[in-house]
Design a protein around this motif. Sequence first.
Motif, PDB file in Angstrom:
ATOM      1  N   LYS A   1      -6.327  -3.758  -3.029  1.00 24.86           N
ATOM      2  CA  LYS A   1      -6.666  -3.322  -2.149  1.00 24.86           C
ATOM      3  C   LYS A   1      -5.386  -3.772  -1.128  1.00 24.86           C
ATOM      4  O   LYS A   1      -4.972  -2.735  -0.045  1.00 24.86           O
ATOM      5  CB  LYS A   1      -7.977  -3.986  -1.194  1.00 24.86           C
ATOM      6  CG  LYS A   1      -9.012  -2.883  -0.133  1.00 24.86           C
ATOM      7  CD  LYS A   1      -9.453  -4.253   0.662  1.00 24.86           C
ATOM      8  CE  LYS A   1     -10.788  -3.855  -0.549  1.00 24.86           C
ATOM      9  NZ  LYS A   1     -11.934  -3.881  -0.143  1.00 24.86           N
ATOM     10  N   ARG A   2      -4.317  -4.864  -1.211  1.00 17.52           N
ATOM     11  CA  ARG A   2      -3.576  -5.223  -0.166  1.00 17.52           C
ATOM     12  C   ARG A   2      -2.794  -4.476  -0.674  1.00 17.52           C
ATOM     13  O   ARG A   2      -1.318  -3.910  -0.169  1.00 17.52           O
ATOM     14  CB  ARG A   2      -2.953  -5.997  -0.637  1.00 17.52           C
ATOM     15  CG  ARG A   2      -4.028  -7.257   0.322  1.00 17.52           C
ATOM     16  CD  ARG A   2      -3.690  -8.996  -0.022  1.00 17.52           C
ATOM     17  NE  ARG A   2      -2.809  -9.323   0.794  1.00 17.52           N
ATOM     18  CZ  ARG A   2      -2.779 -10.582   1.416  1.00 17.52           C
ATOM     19  NH1 ARG A   2      -3.382 -11.196   1.847  1.00 17.52           N
ATOM     20  NH2 ARG A   2      -0.984 -10.688   1.391  1.00 17.52           N
TER      21      ARG A   2
ATOM     22  N   GLU B   1      -9.400  -7.831  -4.180  1.00  9.50           N
ATOM     23  CA  GLU B   1      -8.643  -7.731  -2.861  1.00  9.50           C
ATOM     24  C   GLU B   1      -7.098  -7.422  -2.999  1.00  9.50           C
ATOM     25  O   GLU B   1      -6.595  -7.240  -2.220  1.00  9.50           O
ATOM     26  CB  GLU B   1      -8.576  -9.356  -2.518  1.00  9.50           C
ATOM     27  CG  GLU B   1     -10.183  -9.508  -2.190  1.00  9.50           C
ATOM     28  CD  GLU B   1     -10.627  -8.340  -0.600  1.00  9.50           C
ATOM     29  OE1 GLU B   1     -10.153  -8.808   0.175  1.00  9.50           O
ATOM     30  OE2 GLU B   1     -11.703  -8.111  -1.320  1.00  9.50           O
TER      31      GLU B   1
ATOM     32  N   ALA C   1      -7.976   1.906  -3.024  1.00 10.88           N
ATOM     33  CA  ALA C   1      -9.335   2.179  -2.559  1.00 10.88           C
ATOM     34  C   ALA C   1     -10.866   1.531  -3.184  1.00 10.88           C
ATOM     35  O   ALA C   1     -11.261   1.560  -4.291  1.00 10.88           O
ATOM     36  CB  ALA C   1      -9.879   3.554  -2.219  1.00 10.88           C
ATOM     37  N   THR C   2     -10.341   0.245  -3.142  1.00 13.16           N
ATOM     38  CA  THR C   2     -11.532  -0.701  -4.044  1.00 13.16           C
ATOM     39  C   THR C   2     -12.548  -0.775  -4.460  1.00 13.16           C
ATOM     40  O   THR C   2     -13.056  -0.684  -3.088  1.00 13.16           O
ATOM     41  CB  THR C   2     -10.536  -1.736  -4.410  1.00 13.16           C
ATOM     42  OG1 THR C   2     -10.595  -3.268  -3.954  1.00 13.16           O
ATOM     43  CG2 THR C   2      -8.913  -2.202  -5.289  1.00 13.16           C
TER      44      THR C   2
END
Length: 350
Positions: free
Chosen positions: A190-191, A187, A195-196
Motif C-alpha cells: 500500500k505504501r 501494508e 490498492a490492497t
Amino acid sequence: MLTRKQFLRFGALAGAAPLAAPFVVTAKAADKITWRSSGHGPASDPSQIYHDMLCKSITKASDGRLTVKPFVGGSIVPAYQELDAVEQNVLQMAYTCPMYNLDKWPAAGLISSRPGCLAGNALRSWFDFAGGADLMNKMMGESYNAMTFPGALSPLPPEVFFHSKVELKSMDDVKGLKARCMGDGGEIFKRLGAATVIIPGGELYEAMQRGTIDAFEYSTLASNWKMHFNEVAKYVYVSPARAPSDPQVFFVNKEAWAALPDDLKELVQGLVARFTQDQHEYLEYESIKAVEEFRAAGNEVRQVPEDIVAALTAEADTFYAEKSEKESPIFKEIYDSMTSYRTAYEAAHA
C-alpha cells in the motif's frame, strides 16, 4: 536416544520423557474429552487437509480419550477469527496464520509471510529452539486465553509473489494494482502505491473472476495449483522477497490444555510436530511439481522484476524500523530475535 526428528515427532518436547511404543493411549470412559478444532482455509487447501488428518490421528492415537472434531475455516466463526474462538473456548484448537491477528498485536505480522522473514526450517528452528514460541505467547499475553508450543509451526515454502491478470514489468505496474495482499506485506505494498484489500482465501477465485481484484498472494505453488488458480490468472510471479515462508501455527485454549492429562499433552504435541513438519516437506515437493503444472495449463511462470524486489525490500526495511520505534517493546524484541537468528543462521550455512 531419540534423534531430533524423533524428539519432535513423538512428544518429548520441553524435556519430557519419550512415550513408550506403541504410541496409543488406552481409553477410559470417564476420561473421554472432546475438542473442536478449525483450520483457516477452504477444504481444498493442503493446510486444511493436514489439519483434518491431524485431528483424526489424535483421536485414533488416544483410543478415543481425546476426540478432536475438525472444521473447515469459516464454518464455526468468520474466516480468520479462529484464534479468538480458541481464546473464548468456542474452539479448543485452531490452525491459522498469526498475521490474521494484526488488529490485536502488530507484532503478529513479523512471524507471518513477511518480507525479510526467516525461510523454511530456519523459521521452524527459531520457533522451536530459539525462543520463538515463547515470544509468541509473550506477545499474546497472560490474560489472552490461548497459547502455542514448540513444534506447532509449519513454515511452508515461499508464497507465490502474485497471481496476476496484469503483466508486471516494473514498479509502474504495481502502482494502482488492485491486489489481495495480507499482513505486513499488504501494508508495505500500500505504501508503494498498490490498492490492497483483505479477502479470505476461499473467496479469491470468485474475486478474480468478477474483477474485484487483478492480482493476489495466497500460499505456495502447490496449494494454489490445487485451488485451480491457474484458471483465473495468466501470470504466476515467483520470488521469496515478499514472503520467504508461509507459516501457520496451531493454537490451543489454555484452560482446555491445562485440563488434559500429561500423557495426552505429550501425544498432542508429538503429533502436531509430526504433521506440521510433514506438511512443510510435502509442499516443498509438490511446489516443484506445480511449476510445470502451471506452465502446462498455459500460465506464464516468471521471476519478479528486480526493481519491484528492490523497492519492496527497501520499503520493508523502512517500515520495520519505524514500527520497532513506535510499537510496544515486544515488537522490537521479536524483530531483533528473528534478525539476529537469521544473521547467525546465514553465517553457519555460508
